[in-house]
Structures are given as structure tokens and as C-alpha cells.
Design a protein around this motif. Sequence first.
Motif, PDB file in Angstrom:
ATOM      1  N   GLY A  25       0.921  -1.230   0.053  1.00 47.70           N
ATOM      2  CA  GLY A  25       0.033   0.089   0.116  1.00 47.70           C
ATOM      3  C   GLY A  25       0.767   1.212   0.030  1.00 47.70           C
ATOM      4  N   THR A  26       0.313   2.525  -0.192  1.00 50.06           N
ATOM      5  CA  THR A  26       0.851   3.586  -0.216  1.00 50.06           C
ATOM      6  C   THR A  26       1.011   4.163   1.183  1.00 50.06           C
ATOM      7  OG1 THR A  26       0.048   4.081  -2.468  1.00 50.06           O
ATOM      8  CG2 THR A  26       1.078   5.966  -1.255  1.00 50.06           C
ATOM      9  N   VAL A  27       2.096   3.910   1.853  1.00 47.98           N
ATOM     10  CA  VAL A  27       2.084   3.914   3.352  1.00 47.98           C
ATOM     11  C   VAL A  27       3.451   4.694   3.714  1.00 47.98           C
ATOM     12  CG1 VAL A  27       2.209   2.714   5.379  1.00 47.98           C
ATOM     13  CG2 VAL A  27       1.008   1.827   3.890  1.00 47.98           C
ATOM     14  N   VAL A  28       3.247   5.886   4.217  1.00 48.98           N
ATOM     15  CA  VAL A  28       4.529   6.766   4.671  1.00 48.98           C
ATOM     16  C   VAL A  28       4.596   6.165   6.033  1.00 48.98           C
ATOM     17  CG1 VAL A  28       5.479   8.942   5.119  1.00 48.98           C
ATOM     18  CG2 VAL A  28       3.913   8.500   3.102  1.00 48.98           C
ATOM     19  N   LEU A  29       6.161   5.851   6.338  1.00 44.11           N
ATOM     20  CA  LEU A  29       6.134   5.228   7.958  1.00 44.11           C
ATOM     21  C   LEU A  29       7.558   5.556   8.279  1.00 44.11           C
ATOM     22  CD1 LEU A  29       6.769   1.504   7.402  1.00 44.11           C
ATOM     23  CD2 LEU A  29       6.382   3.054   5.516  1.00 44.11           C
ATOM     24  N   HIS A  30       7.729   5.440   9.511  1.00 44.49           N
ATOM     25  CA  HIS A  30       9.017   5.768  10.236  1.00 44.49           C
ATOM     26  C   HIS A  30       9.147   7.363  10.269  1.00 44.49           C
ATOM     27  CE1 HIS A  30      10.996   1.637   9.182  1.00 44.49           C
ATOM     28  NE2 HIS A  30       9.983   1.647   9.471  1.00 44.49           N
ATOM     29  N   VAL A  31       7.999   8.045  10.333  1.00 44.02           N
ATOM     30  CA  VAL A  31       8.131   9.406  10.454  1.00 44.02           C
ATOM     31  C   VAL A  31       8.633   9.818  11.800  1.00 44.02           C
ATOM     32  CG1 VAL A  31       6.707  11.638  10.550  1.00 44.02           C
ATOM     33  CG2 VAL A  31       5.894   9.627   9.040  1.00 44.02           C
ATOM     34  N   THR A  32       9.783  10.881  11.477  1.00 37.89           N
ATOM     35  CA  THR A  32      10.704  11.413  12.649  1.00 37.89           C
ATOM     36  C   THR A  32      10.787  12.901  12.632  1.00 37.89           C
ATOM     37  OG1 THR A  32      12.604  10.985  11.222  1.00 37.89           O
ATOM     38  CG2 THR A  32      11.969   9.136  12.841  1.00 37.89           C
ATOM     39  N   PRO A  33      10.662  13.494  13.682  1.00 36.75           N
ATOM     40  CA  PRO A  33      10.574  12.918  15.097  1.00 36.75           C
ATOM     41  C   PRO A  33       9.219  12.230  15.221  1.00 36.75           C
ATOM     42  CG  PRO A  33      11.514  15.001  15.071  1.00 36.75           C
ATOM     43  CD  PRO A  33      10.979  14.963  13.856  1.00 36.75           C
ATOM     44  N   GLU A  34       9.047  11.198  16.201  1.00 38.84           N
ATOM     45  CA  GLU A  34       7.528  10.754  16.380  1.00 38.84           C
ATOM     46  C   GLU A  34       6.603  11.765  17.190  1.00 38.84           C
ATOM     47  OE1 GLU A  34       7.316   7.949  19.456  1.00 38.84           O
ATOM     48  OE2 GLU A  34       9.422   7.730  19.658  1.00 38.84           O
ATOM     49  N   ALA A  35       5.624  11.455  17.226  1.00 38.97           N
ATOM     50  CA  ALA A  35       4.601  12.468  17.815  1.00 38.97           C
ATOM     51  C   ALA A  35       5.039  12.587  19.348  1.00 38.97           C
ATOM     52  CB  ALA A  35       3.186  11.927  17.480  1.00 38.97           C
ATOM     53  N   ALA A  36       5.198  11.329  20.161  1.00 38.13           N
ATOM     54  CA  ALA A  36       5.794  11.487  21.341  1.00 38.13           C
ATOM     55  C   ALA A  36       6.894  11.916  21.623  1.00 38.13           C
ATOM     56  CB  ALA A  36       5.500   9.847  21.980  1.00 38.13           C
ATOM     57  N   ALA A  37       7.805  12.156  20.925  1.00 39.29           N
ATOM     58  CA  ALA A  37       9.042  12.988  20.922  1.00 39.29           C
ATOM     59  C   ALA A  37       8.985  14.397  20.593  1.00 39.29           C
ATOM     60  CB  ALA A  37      10.323  12.402  20.127  1.00 39.29           C
ATOM     61  N   GLY A  38       7.671  14.980  20.280  1.00 39.52           N
ATOM     62  CA  GLY A  38       7.474  16.091  19.940  1.00 39.52           C
ATOM     63  C   GLY A  38       7.495  16.630  18.355  1.00 39.52           C
ATOM     64  N   GLY A  39       7.133  15.669  17.731  1.00 39.47           N
ATOM     65  CA  GLY A  39       7.225  15.618  16.170  1.00 39.47           C
ATOM     66  C   GLY A  39       6.021  16.274  15.781  1.00 39.47           C
ATOM     67  N   MET A  40       6.124  16.861  14.584  1.00 39.06           N
ATOM     68  CA  MET A  40       5.004  17.724  13.814  1.00 39.06           C
ATOM     69  C   MET A  40       3.739  16.873  13.544  1.00 39.06           C
ATOM     70  SD  MET A  40       4.492  20.780  12.855  1.00 39.06           S
ATOM     71  CE  MET A  40       6.073  21.544  12.843  1.00 39.06           C
ATOM     72  N   LEU A  41       3.949  15.556  13.497  1.00 36.13           N
ATOM     73  CA  LEU A  41       2.685  14.603  13.516  1.00 36.13           C
ATOM     74  C   LEU A  41       1.910  14.771  14.479  1.00 36.13           C
ATOM     75  CD1 LEU A  41       2.289  12.596  11.056  1.00 36.13           C
ATOM     76  CD2 LEU A  41       2.780  10.700  12.732  1.00 36.13           C
ATOM     77  N   GLY A  42       2.321  15.156  15.615  1.00 37.40           N
ATOM     78  CA  GLY A  42       1.335  15.258  16.826  1.00 37.40           C
ATOM     79  C   GLY A  42       0.543  16.608  16.650  1.00 37.40           C
ATOM     80  N   LEU A  43       0.916  17.502  15.847  1.00 31.00           N
ATOM     81  CA  LEU A  43      -0.130  18.904  15.575  1.00 31.00           C
ATOM     82  C   LEU A  43      -1.053  18.753  14.652  1.00 31.00           C
ATOM     83  CD1 LEU A  43       2.889  21.484  16.158  1.00 31.00           C
ATOM     84  CD2 LEU A  43       1.522  20.407  18.020  1.00 31.00           C
ATOM     85  N   VAL A  44      -1.053  17.711  13.705  1.00 31.93           N
ATOM     86  CA  VAL A  44      -1.979  17.483  12.546  1.00 31.93           C
ATOM     87  C   VAL A  44      -3.655  17.523  13.252  1.00 31.93           C
ATOM     88  CG1 VAL A  44      -2.437  16.368  10.680  1.00 31.93           C
ATOM     89  CG2 VAL A  44      -0.459  16.402  11.317  1.00 31.93           C
ATOM     90  N   HIS A  45      -4.118  18.284  12.457  1.00 35.64           N
ATOM     91  CA  HIS A  45      -5.865  18.330  12.718  1.00 35.64           C
ATOM     92  C   HIS A  45      -6.384  17.748  11.618  1.00 35.64           C
ATOM     93  CE1 HIS A  45      -5.641  22.011  15.820  1.00 35.64           C
ATOM     94  NE2 HIS A  45      -4.996  20.835  16.110  1.00 35.64           N
ATOM     95  N   ASP A  46      -7.712  17.117  12.064  1.00 34.80           N
ATOM     96  CA  ASP A  46      -8.653  16.617  10.828  1.00 34.80           C
ATOM     97  C   ASP A  46      -8.831  17.729   9.901  1.00 34.80           C
ATOM     98  OD1 ASP A  46      -8.864  14.214  11.665  1.00 34.80           O
ATOM     99  OD2 ASP A  46     -10.487  14.690  13.203  1.00 34.80           O
ATOM    100  N   GLY A  47      -8.807  17.401   8.755  1.00 33.80           N
ATOM    101  CA  GLY A  47      -9.052  18.311   7.722  1.00 33.80           C
ATOM    102  C   GLY A  47      -7.760  19.008   6.929  1.00 33.80           C
ATOM    103  N   ASP A  48      -6.666  19.079   7.918  1.00 33.34           N
ATOM    104  CA  ASP A  48      -5.609  19.696   7.386  1.00 33.34           C
ATOM    105  C   ASP A  48      -5.118  19.115   5.915  1.00 33.34           C
ATOM    106  OD1 ASP A  48      -5.262  21.306   9.710  1.00 33.34           O
ATOM    107  OD2 ASP A  48      -3.633  20.152  10.578  1.00 33.34           O
TER     108      ASP A  48
END
Length: 613
Positions: free
Chosen positions: A517-540
Motif C-alpha cells: 500500500g501507499t504507506v509513509v512510515l517511520h516518520v521522525t521525530p515521532e509524535a511522542a518526541a515532539g514531532g510535527m505529526l502530533g500537531l496535525v488536525h482533521d481536515g489539514d
Amino acid sequence: MTDSQTPPEPQGDPHLDPPAQEEPQPQLGRVIRTGPRTGPASDRPRRSAAWYDGDDRNTYLHRAWMRRGIPDHAFDGRPQIAIANTASDLAPCNSHLDEVAQSVKNGVYEAGGIPYNLPIISLGETTVRTTAMLWRNMMAMAAEELFRANPVDGLVLLGGCDKTIPALLMAAASVGIPAIVVPGGPMLNGTFQGRPLGCGTDVWRLSEEVRAGQLNADYFVKSESSMIRSRGHCNTMGTASSMACVTEALGMTLPGVAGIPASDSRLLEFSHATGNRIVSMVEEGLAPADILTPAAFHNAIVALAAIGGSTNAVVHLLAIARRVGVDVGLDDFDRIGADVPLLVNLQPAGEHLMEDLFRAGGFLAVMNEVKNLLDPGAITVLGTPFVDELAAHRVWDRDVIRTASEPLQRAAGIAVLRGNLAPTGAIIKPAAASPALLQHRGPAVVFDSVEDMHARIDDPELEVTADSVLVLRGCGPRGYPGMPEVANMPLPTKLLEQGVRDMVRICDGRMSGTAYGTVVLHVTPEAAAGGMLGLVHDGDLIELDVEGRSLTLLVSDEELAGRVPSASLTTAYAAPTRGWEKLYVQHVEQADSGADLDFLTGASGPDVMRESH
């Protein structure tokens, strides 16, 4: 050379052709040893001599307790070989390794060494909770300490299931004594109602069809007993098969062993020869650091791309490289491997299974097709160049192993993505993705944990379309903890019922090497380490551009500066309070560094100076 001048493919029955046309067979007698020997043991000092040489009380204790039927000459300077054995009934892919260990023992004895079975922590990928990756570093640390603490001069490393070979290599690299790997081998092809079943890959495929209402659930359950046909690890090009091949590309196995099915008697033949060879490696002083060079990692990255290997191999190779001090980073996977053609037509990127790859010529035949891309400076456990092993290996089925000029895909290596959503990197496997989604822009649908995803993914009221980008966070090394294989999220049932079979998915966790599948993974920094992934909102809006190597959250810096992680994300992550999980979370590094523990980077060497008696 024009098409009219191109030599034809081999024709006829290879078993009836003259000797020059026969399928090349590994010359096991040739690979037993390459260095000189002088009697039962050479004059090279033995590490084990620190335990056994002398006539004082301590050496008396060491010898006396180890006798148990071992003859006097076992302590005359012969190489002491530990067989690091991950056999376990609870790691079913490794359950046959006791038989393999016996063949290794026979080979060690034949070559004049003294073998010892050394049980090592084993990890069953499909059974261990919460995820086997949580325990890879613990296994590596325990193995390293056992290797260093015991009176052994060389190591034979027996692994198969996903984390066992990486953990053993990490441990051996940090100790630094001669070591060689025997991969446990894949299971035989499974079939159900006349159709081949690839373990792992067909689980994902069939389960989605059941959820879509296109497949009877009884059929799905009945296929279960047909999928796992024999001993051995997954028969797709999942992580276990990928790591076996990559380990051979690193030079850490006897050439030709990777991919031999677990049930094939030739695996035992190679195991015997491996027992021979480790004795000679001890005499020659050929250590992992001599083999695991930058050239070896270059070849491993080429191999990973050519076989369509697992994304998990990236995090394992990074961890192994850091143990031997080789400077390998995410960008090297893109620089070296991105344009390598995919030659192996195996699931999940293709159609066939590992038994077919072995029948078609095997891993070395694949590498011979991309020999021009390899670094000729890399050597194997034989002490000879890896590239010298390739010429004798021919391809016998061009549907399974393609040519570099007519590959399955022209540029299918791991792609490394960067952008404000992954400033230190994320990866995607184009070979397993949908081409139409490799450039995509869509609104985010966000899940704060695996439990949140399972609770809502099939909710009819979920605001999601085929253009949406599914985002799963809280699944990195710290956030889960352990970085589970959940990035290939199931698609919403209501979209499956509409015929949708792939969507862009983004996660700070991993996915099974058998998945697609079209899967982007191993995103760093991770959300629990303060990564930007933790700031994404629905609809962004999120933009994926694989060709441009970018992953971008289309939100202004000013707005992002005012955001904080959601309360549900914060509560989903509770820091462990005791035991291994606490130690792990406090010290684990991010995926772009191999997700090892920060205090395990590098090597402590083989020496133990203090005596306990």
C-alpha cells in the motif's frame, strides 16, 4: 548490442544439458576454510585461554565444570564456538533451529573446534505482545553480554523470524569476535483451492476482502491451515526473508545460503559447512568489523532495492551500522538504492514466493544481475570479495527474476521523504505502493492511537473519502512503546465497499514487510518526541510527493506555532513506570538512527578482565 545480437535465454532441461550449462551448485568443500591451519589449532592466541589455560584454582574450576563428558583435548587450544540458538516453540518460525544447530555442531567438530549450544532470547513476530520490536534491543543486549561473558572464540548465529537476525548481528558486532550467520530459511509455498498463499501478504489481502463483503468469512478461516505449510519463516519477501538476503549481501553468511527453504536438506549441508568455516575464521581472526564495512552496507542497500525488501530492514541496518561505527544514514538508502531496478517478482511487490526465488536461481543470481552497482571492495565470511561469488549463479526462470533491462519496476528502492511533517525523515516503499498515489494531496483523518483507529475506522459517520490521508500517530519507539507494525492501517469499510483498495497512510510506526500500500512510515521525530505529526488536525491538507521526496503539512508556520498536541494523544501515551519498558522509553533513539538504545551505540569489545572466583 542490438536485439538481434542478444543471446537467447537458456533452453531445454537444465539437468540434461552438458556440464557447462548445469545449474551451478555451491561448492561446499571449497567454502569450509580459506586460511592455513597447523594441526588441531593454530598458534593464534585464543580468547578462551583466559578461562582454561593454567593450573591454578580458577582454571581448574572452569575446566572441571565444563567437562561433562568433554575430553581433555577440548581444552588444548581448540577454538571454542558458541552456537547462538534462537529456537523456541513460541517463536514458530525458529522452531526447527535445534536441528540446524546439530549440523553446525557436526561441522565445528569436524574442523577441530568445540561447539556449545547457547540458547538466546527468541521473538515470535506474530505472537509477542505488544510488539516484537520492543524486545529487539533487549535481545541484542542480552546476547552481547552472554557472548562477552562466556569462554568462546567464535559465534554461529542462528536466526530466522524478523528481529532475531538483526539482534544477533547487533550483539556480535559490539563484541567483535568472529561470527557467521545461518538464516533459518522460509517455509514452503502454501496453496488453498489451487491458489498459492503468501503468508502475511494474503492475510492483509483476504481480510480486507472479507471486510468489503467480497469474500466469505468461512473461506478466510479455512485458508488458515493451508497458509503455513512447513517449518520456516514467512515465504513472502517480508522482513525475515529480506534480512536473510541483506545479511548475505553484508557478507555475514556463507554465499548461497540465503533463501534456502527451511525444509530443504541443503540448509543442513550449509549449516555443517558453516560449522567448518567458523573454526577457520577464529584461526584467521576474521571479525565482524572486517566484513561490515561501508562497502558491505552499500551492497546491502542495493540488495534491498533489487529484491523489493522490507522497510524494516532500514531500521535494522541503521542499528547494525552504528554498532560497528559505519556512517550510514537514511539519505544513503535513497542515494544508493532509489534508482536500483526491482528484479524479484515476489509478494508483496509481485506474484511469487521464496521457494520460487530459490528454484529460479536464488539471491546470488539476483545480485549478479546488478553486479555493476555493487562495491567490489566488500568481502564475505570467506575473506574473499562478495562479487566474486556471483558469476556462477544463473537465472532459470525469468518470470521470477527479471533482467536489469526489463525489471518489474525501474526504480523501486526505498524513498526518503522530508518536509515540515518529517524534518528528520520518513520512508516509503514505492514498489508496494499505488503509482497513482505517489503524488497526492488530501485532507487528514487523524487517529491518536492504535485503539482510537480501531474504534473509529469503520464508523459510518467517519468523515473520510478515497482522497483522504489517514494519519496514525503515537506509534513510534517511545509513543507505543516499541514502534509496532500498524502503519498499513485497514481501510474504512465504507470505502472498501465502494471498491477502494488503497489510500495514502502516514504513521510514526512501522509496517510488516509482507504488507503493501501507499504507506509513509517511520516518520521522525515521532509524535511522542515532539514531532510535527502530533500537531496535525482533521481536515489539514497534506501533500505527498515521492518524486520530489517531500511530505508537507500545508498549514502556516504561524498557525502551527500556536498548536499543542491533542489531549487524547497526550492521554494515549502513558510513560511506563518500571522494568524494560521504562528503560527502553528513557533511552530509545528515533527510527532514523535505528531505534537502538543510546547507550548501546558502538562496541564494548570482547574483553572481560575481572575473575569472579
